[in-house]
Design an enzyme around this catalytic site. Structure first.
Site: not given
Length: 281
Positions: A105, A196-197, A107, A120-121, A103
């Site tokens: 990413d 939640d995070w 984000e 976010h990677t 994957e």
């Protein structure tokens, strides 16, 4: 008259050729993607040129590519959720299937109005990630469309924003570090509730009175060996030239929020192998 007819025919041929070239280079959301969840919260407009994902308290939404790719350059223009986007995550990533999946990413972690998004990677190989790097952006990603690019070749993975590299993950198989190179991946994107995070470790929750939250997508393009593309295959061996490396250092010096390669508390037994002797971190 003969001259006019000839020039008209030439013009028609040119416009047909131009249309073909544009169709070859630019993707179409109807043709290239399937909506994966969210009922009618995912919508396609403008004959397949624009896609929107929405999130409300009931559900988010997402899509994935019909094709899978093994190496390539993937570009997508996104305009992220505006206003108070706390608790939301807009994910745009490549992934294979199965427990031992690979994957790559992007984000985008939402935030309170006026506070910057965090990009976010992460890179997963054979089901294992834990290679997070996070960045602020040097612009407001909610005001206009910006291009987010993944270059993936056998030598490295490069994350780019508007053609500025923000991260490079090099193939370090010679030092025992797995590298994603054998599993084809599909392109995915989703907009979902992660309050939640996502924002300050979950301290700031989504404000559902501001829902639905919406992200916008356009100008998708993939250049791979299998694509019927007239462009060169620069991505197959692309690295970072001196100018690009300076840009990368500028981003990492001024906008990096978190780098797993600097997190000594997280790795008390020693930093991951790829973090050592690394010239770009």
């Amino acid at each position: 008259n003969h001259t006019i007819k000839m020039s008209s025919a030439t013009l028609l041929l040119f416009s047909l050729l131009l249309g073909y070239l544009m169709a070859t280079y630019a993707g179409n959301f109807y043709q290239d993607f399937d909506i994966t969840f969210g009922d009618r919260r995912a919508k396609i407009f403008n004959g397949g040129q624009l896609l929107t994902l929405s999130l409300d308290k009931t559900s988010g939404s997402g899509f994935k590519s019909k094709k899978e790719y093994l190496f390539g350059r993937i570009d997508m223009q996104l305009k992220l959720v505006a206003g108070n986007s706390a608790g939301t995550v807009t994910a745009y990533y490549l992934s294979s299937e199965g427990a031992a999946h690979d994957e790559i990413d992007f984000e985008f972690l939402g935030n309170l109005t006026g506070d910057p998004y965090i990009v976010h990677t992460n890179v997963f190989t054979q089901g294992k990630g834990n290679r997070e790097q996070q960045f602020y952006l040097w612009f407001d990603p909610t005001r206009n469309f910006h291009t987010y690019t993944i270059i993936w070749n056998p030598q490295r993975i490069i994350f780019m924003v508007d053609n500025t590299p923000i991260r490079e993950f090099e193939n370090a198989e010679s030092r025992g570090v797995p590298f994603p190179k054998s599993q084809p991946m599909k392109i995915y994107s989703s907009l979902w509730n992660a309050d939640d995070w996502a924002t300050r470790g979950g301290l700031v929750k989504a404000d559902w009175t501001k829902a639905p939250f919406t992200a916008y997508y356009r100008n998708f393009n993939v250049n791979t060996k299998s694509s019927d593309s007239f462009s060169d295959s620069e991505w197959e061996t692309q690295g970072l030239d001196p100018i690009s490396r300076r840009k990368l250092r500028w981003v990492q010096k001024n906008y990096m929020v978190y780098n797993y390669c600097n997190d000594l508390k997280r790795f008390p037994q020693g930093l991951p192998t790829e973090c050592r002797r690394s010239r770009f971190l």
